[in-house]
Each structure stands twice: as structure tokens, then as C-alpha cells.
Scaffold this motif. Structure first.
Motif, PDB file in Angstrom:
ATOM      1  N   ILE A 243       0.912  -0.959   0.130  1.00 13.23           N
ATOM      2  CA  ILE A 243      -0.194  -0.113  -0.064  1.00 13.23           C
ATOM      3  C   ILE A 243       0.781   1.394  -0.037  1.00 13.23           C
ATOM      4  CG2 ILE A 243      -1.664   1.145   1.219  1.00 13.23           C
ATOM      5  CD1 ILE A 243      -2.784  -1.378   2.132  1.00 13.23           C
ATOM      6  N   THR A 244       0.835   2.083  -0.954  1.00 18.75           N
ATOM      7  CA  THR A 244       1.821   3.234  -1.153  1.00 18.75           C
ATOM      8  C   THR A 244       0.934   4.462  -0.439  1.00 18.75           C
ATOM      9  OG1 THR A 244       2.650   2.528  -3.345  1.00 18.75           O
ATOM     10  CG2 THR A 244       2.749   4.694  -3.011  1.00 18.75           C
ATOM     11  N   LEU A 245       1.737   5.125   0.315  1.00 15.78           N
ATOM     12  CA  LEU A 245       1.276   6.458   0.785  1.00 15.78           C
ATOM     13  C   LEU A 245       1.801   7.649   0.434  1.00 15.78           C
ATOM     14  CD1 LEU A 245       1.979   4.928   4.529  1.00 15.78           C
ATOM     15  CD2 LEU A 245      -0.120   4.521   2.985  1.00 15.78           C
ATOM     16  N   LEU A 246       0.951   8.531  -0.041  1.00 16.42           N
ATOM     17  CA  LEU A 246       1.343   9.687  -0.812  1.00 16.42           C
ATOM     18  C   LEU A 246       0.839  11.020   0.023  1.00 16.42           C
ATOM     19  CD1 LEU A 246       0.258   8.442  -4.369  1.00 16.42           C
ATOM     20  CD2 LEU A 246       2.591   8.659  -3.309  1.00 16.42           C
ATOM     21  N   PRO A 247       1.474  11.393   0.938  1.00 18.38           N
ATOM     22  CA  PRO A 247       1.220  12.662   1.721  1.00 18.38           C
ATOM     23  C   PRO A 247       1.295  14.053   0.958  1.00 18.38           C
ATOM     24  CG  PRO A 247       3.268  12.091   2.396  1.00 18.38           C
ATOM     25  CD  PRO A 247       2.859  11.099   1.315  1.00 18.38           C
ATOM     26  N   GLY A 248       1.947  14.132  -0.241  1.00 21.19           N
ATOM     27  CA  GLY A 248       2.030  15.426  -0.799  1.00 21.19           C
ATOM     28  C   GLY A 248       3.528  15.796  -0.529  1.00 21.19           C
ATOM     29  N   SER A 249       3.844  16.851  -1.152  1.00 16.37           N
ATOM     30  CA  SER A 249       5.356  17.482  -0.754  1.00 16.37           C
ATOM     31  C   SER A 249       5.578  18.858  -0.307  1.00 16.37           C
ATOM     32  CB  SER A 249       6.111  17.482  -2.472  1.00 16.37           C
ATOM     33  OG  SER A 249       5.360  18.348  -3.256  1.00 16.37           O
ATOM     34  N   ARG A 250       4.582  19.252   0.113  1.00 18.10           N
ATOM     35  CA  ARG A 250       4.548  20.811   0.497  1.00 18.10           C
ATOM     36  C   ARG A 250       4.431  20.876   2.025  1.00 18.10           C
ATOM     37  NH1 ARG A 250       3.640  25.734  -1.926  1.00 18.10           N
ATOM     38  NH2 ARG A 250       1.773  25.939  -0.355  1.00 18.10           N
ATOM     39  N   VAL A 350      -2.225  -0.470  -4.279  1.00 14.18           N
ATOM     40  CA  VAL A 350      -3.574   0.698  -3.771  1.00 14.18           C
ATOM     41  C   VAL A 350      -2.527   1.580  -3.035  1.00 14.18           C
ATOM     42  CG1 VAL A 350      -4.313  -0.402  -1.856  1.00 14.18           C
ATOM     43  CG2 VAL A 350      -5.756   1.142  -3.020  1.00 14.18           C
ATOM     44  N   ALA A 351      -3.076   2.829  -3.308  1.00 15.86           N
ATOM     45  CA  ALA A 351      -2.585   4.226  -2.677  1.00 15.86           C
ATOM     46  C   ALA A 351      -3.579   4.731  -1.732  1.00 15.86           C
ATOM     47  CB  ALA A 351      -1.951   5.069  -3.679  1.00 15.86           C
ATOM     48  N   ILE A 352      -2.931   5.261  -0.594  1.00 14.23           N
ATOM     49  CA  ILE A 352      -3.816   6.133   0.120  1.00 14.23           C
ATOM     50  C   ILE A 352      -3.238   7.645  -0.093  1.00 14.23           C
ATOM     51  CG2 ILE A 352      -4.478   6.953   2.702  1.00 14.23           C
ATOM     52  CD1 ILE A 352      -3.776   4.060   3.282  1.00 14.23           C
ATOM     53  N   ALA A 353      -3.993   8.600  -0.815  1.00 12.25           N
ATOM     54  CA  ALA A 353      -3.328   9.661  -1.351  1.00 12.25           C
ATOM     55  C   ALA A 353      -3.916  11.093  -0.704  1.00 12.25           C
ATOM     56  CB  ALA A 353      -3.588   9.431  -3.035  1.00 12.25           C
ATOM     57  N   MET A 354      -3.068  11.778  -0.749  1.00 13.29           N
ATOM     58  CA  MET A 354      -3.484  13.372  -0.328  1.00 13.29           C
ATOM     59  C   MET A 354      -2.491  14.176  -1.260  1.00 13.29           C
ATOM     60  SD  MET A 354      -4.322  13.018   3.815  1.00 13.29           S
ATOM     61  CE  MET A 354      -5.086  14.767   3.557  1.00 13.29           C
ATOM     62  N   ALA A 355      -2.472  13.796  -2.186  1.00 14.21           N
ATOM     63  CA  ALA A 355      -1.212  14.582  -3.134  1.00 14.21           C
ATOM     64  C   ALA A 355      -1.898  14.858  -4.458  1.00 14.21           C
ATOM     65  CB  ALA A 355       0.053  13.778  -3.369  1.00 14.21           C
TER      66      ALA A 355
END
Length: 448
Positions: A243-250, A350-355
Motif C-alpha cells: 500500500i503506497t502512501l502519498l502525503p504530498g510534498s509541501r 493501492v494508494a492512500i493519497a493526499m497529493a
């Protein structure tokens, strides 16, 4: 700032690249890297309209005008308050100085007898700059897609009356934008997907469906297929769920997003305590966090440890990052990496994404992502809702992080849905190689 007045006359095309955002800079650079591989490449200059243009500087492309990072960081279209902050921070003065720098560059090239052209990457701002330059130009449209308002069947139902404004003239691109794209000096337009290309061609715009450069350069150092050398079918059943975690970069937004994502991870871990039919035979789960180099791993690790994870050394995957932070809780591992972004995208089921961009790239690989709207300034509920229209059923929105577990269960107990998601993601984001195809088209249309 380069002194173009010292250049000698040359038969090579002089190309000025305009872009308005960090993501747009990266897309432009991918195209430029392909152009530079030509036998007779153009002389390339850049004018980043937003930010400092570090992507160009890393490629040793000279900048012709002033650059500055505005308070909003480029997200002025998401919040009127952000635009007001940028205006107070000198946005209007910066824009005027950039227009003057572009005109000086075009004028100096004309005086030297050089052939010049503009490549605009982004939205209407660089497109308008290209038009007023007086030179021939091409446009890579990264900001708009017809998928925001329609799919292959027809217009999407919208709750807000104001939403009708987006498509009031029959396209996501408004009449004034189409006018800029249909001028004689506009030699090529590269929309971000085939549906948008098809709509724009209805107005005799020279639009070409060559794909989206966002999907270029994502090849992993270690392919997922290399996990299993023999007995592949058995090992596919026995491999961990990734499971990929994508929190954003800023920052600081990404740190707040990470806390929300870790709440979702805890809910998932709770659901894994009982034997779930959708889990692989190994019963093992690996969470991989794709962390931007600009973020502080220590801060993120503190949040991980507060959720009961403990530092660990071994990982059941050939992870190509010696500096990755590894944690373990029961039969699950969690990895934080700042060096293996492509692997995080390719390995994930699957990703959990906020990006923004990362979510689109993950889905473009044919995989589902679950999005949790945050507090912004980027990944707000409005942004997430718009992104869900852009990406269709490949992006599932949930209001609360604890709902992620139910969505994951539903996805992996419905293989037909995963197959449809796979086809949808590739169709909406395109296949790799777009930068090279754009470069080849520019050779013909701009006379490189």
C-alpha cells in the motif's frame, strides 16, 4: 540571467520555454531533454513564471528574466486569499518584468537574424505570454482536461450551478483560450489526454494526441516482476500486499496530511487482525511512504511511532534505498523513503493519497487510489473532488480516514472492478513516451 545580446547569428532555432509551476517546469524539462538529444538541437532558454525554475537550472538552461517564489507557492487559483497574498508580495510587478524580459529576448533574436519560437507549458498564463511575444509558439496544456466536465459517454452531473461555467461554451477550454490556440502563429497544441484533443479539434485547433509527459521517467530501478524469479504464480499469491502512501510534498501541509494518512493506516491494521480473504496468503502488508526530499523524515517518523510502530531493520522486499526508515507492527512493515519514488508507485497495489501529481501518476499506472481531503492549501475538499472527476473511478474519495479500510476490502474482493480501473487509468493519463513524441512533433511544426 543570460546576455542574449552577445550571441552570434545561428541557423539553429532559438527556443524560449515558459512555464508556471514546479510541476510544469518538470514536464517542460522532460521535453527539453528529448530535444537536446537531436542531431541539431535548438538553443534553449527558459522563463519560469512561478518559482525559481530549479529544474531548468539543473539542466543548465539559462533563465532570461527575474524569478521569485510567491507566498502561495503557485496555488493562487485555489483560493482568492492566496492570490491576494501574491499581489501584495509583488506578483504584478514580477509579471510585468517577465513580459518585458520576454520581449527583449524576442527582439534581440530578431536583430541577430535568428529564428525564434516559444514553448508554453501550463495554462492560459504562459499561453497568453506566448501570444503577445509575436513569435511562433506551441502549447502543452497541463491544467485542463475535458474529463473535469465529461467522460466518453457525456457531461458529468454537477450539483452546483456555478459548475456550468466550466463548460458553458462546449469545452473546458473557454473561447478566449481556444482563440489563442487557433492563431496562425500557434503551430501545435498538446492536450493532456485524447478526449480533450478530440474536443479541441472541433475548433480547427492544431491539437495532437501524443500522451501526457507526466507518465514519463517513472521506470523503477527494481521491477516488481523481479520479486519472484521462480514459481511466479504461487509467489504472486504469497507476496505481501503493498500500500503506497502519498502525503504530498509541501510543508507544513504534508505533515498534517501524514497524520491523517497514519490514522487510515491504523484503521487498516485493525481490520487486518482477523483473517481477511482479500489478503495474500502470506498475510503480510507493506506500507511504502513516498516522501519528498524537502520533508523531514524525523517529523514523519515521530507520527509513525506514536501509532505503535517500532524501528526495524529487515524488509521483505528488495528495497533500493539504504537510507530508508523501516518500522514493524505485527505482520506489517512500514517504510519511509526519499530515494525510491518510482518504486513506491510501481510496487503499490493501492494508494492512500493526499497529493496532486503523485496521485495522478499512480493511477496512470492502472491502479486505484483512495483520497482523503485535507485542509490545504493544495489538497482541499474542492481539489480532491475535481481530481476525482479528472481520474474517474480510479480515485475513490472518503470523508474520514477510518473509511479507507472498507474501501480496500471492497476493491480486493472485486477483481472485475480492478480490471476496469486499470484500463481507465491508462486511458486518462496516457502511455509513457509522450515527451519524445512532443519533441518529434515540435521538430516538424516549429522547424527545429
Amino acid at each position: 540571467m543570460s546576455d542574449v545580446s552577445r550571441l552570434s547569428p545561428t541557423s539553429r532555432l532559438q527556443l524560449l520555454v515558459l512555464s508556471n509551476g514546479h510541476g510544469e517546469d518538470i514536464i517542460a524539462v522532460r521535453i527539453l531533454q528529448e530535444l537536446l538529444q537531436l542531431a541539431n538541437p535548438p538553443d534553449i532558454y527558459a522563463l519560469p513564471l512561478v518559482g525559481e525554475g530549479r529544474a531548468y537550472q539543473n539542466l543548465n538552461i539559462p533563465l532570461i528574466g527575474a524569478v521569485r517564489t510567491m507566498p502561495s507557492g503557485g496555488f493562487i487559483y485555489m483560493d482568492g486569499r492566496q492570490l491576494a497574498r501574491d499581489v501584495r508580495g509583488g506578483l504584478l510587478q514580477l509579471t510585468w518584468s517577465q513580459i518585458q524580459a520576454m520581449r527583449r529576448w524576442v527582439s534581440s533574436q530578431q536583430k541577430l537574424g535568428n529564428k525564434q519560437a516559444i514553448l508554453a507549458v501550463g495554462d492560459i498564463v504562459p499561453l497568453l505570454f506566448a501570444f503577445i511575444s509575436g513569435a511562433n509558439y506551441a502549447f502543452v496544456g497541463t491544467a485542463k482536461s475535458e474529463y473535469y466536465v465529461r467522460d466518453e459517454v457525456g457531461l458529468l452531473p454537477r450539483k452546483s450551478k456555478a459548475a456550468r461555467w466550466e463548460n458553458f461554451s462546449g469545452s473546458i477550454y473557454h473561447p478566449w483560450e481556444r482563440w489563442l490556440m487557433s492563431r496562425r502563429r500557434c503551430r501545435a497544441v498538446f492536450p493532456r489526454d485524447g478526449l480533450t484533443t478530440q474536443i479541441l479539434q472541433n475548433w480547427s485547433i492544431p491539437a495532437f494526441d501524443v500522451g501526457n509527459p507526466m507518465m514519463d521517467g517513472l521506470q523503477p530501478k527494481v521491477s516488481p516482476q523481479l520479486f519472484y524469479m521462480a514459481n511466479a504464480r504461487y509467489q504472486e499469491m504469497d507476496r505481501p500486499l503493498v500500500i503506497t502512501l502519498l502525503p504530498g510534498s509541501r510543508a507544513p501541509e504534508a505533515y498534517n496530511n501524514w497524520q491523517v494518512i497514519m490514522t487510515a493506516v491504523s484503521a487498516l491494521m485493525a481490520s487486518f487482525q482477523e483473517r481477511d480473504s482479500f489478503l495474500p496468503n502470506s498475510g503480510t502488508v507493506v506500507f511504502v511512504g513516498a516522501i519528498a526530499p524537502s520533508l523531514d523524515l524525523t517529523t514523519l517518523a515521530e507520527t509513525v511511532e506514536s501509532q505503535g510502530w517500532q524501528t526495524h531493520l529487515d524488509l521483505p522486499l528488495p528495497f533500493p534505498d539504504a537510507d530508508a526508515l523501516i518500522f514493524k507492527q505485527r505482520n506489517a512493515h512500514l517504510v519511509l523513503t526519499q530515494q525510491s519514488y518510482n518504486e513506491c508507485l510501481h510496487w503499490g497495489d493501492v494508494a492512500i493519497a493526499m497529493a496532486g501529481t503523485a496521485t495522478e501518476q499512480f493511477i496512470g499506472l492502472g491502479k486505484p487510489a483512495i483520497a482523503i481531503p485535507g485542509e490545504g492549501p493544495q489538497y482541499t475538499p474542492a481539489f480532491a473532488e475535481a481530481q476525482s472527476r479528472l481520474l474517474g473511478l480510479s480515485l475513490i474519495l472518503v470523508e474520514q480516514p477510518v473509511q479507507v479500510a472498507q474501501v480496500v476490502r471492497s476493491l480486493f474482493t472485486n477483481p472485475d472492478t480492478l480490471h476496469i480501473i486499470r484500463e481507465n487509468g491508462v486511458r486518462r493519463m496516457g502511455k509513457p513516451g509522450a515527451a519524445r513524441r512532443i519533441a518529434d512533433c515540435l521538430v516538424e511544426k516549429l522547424g527545429i
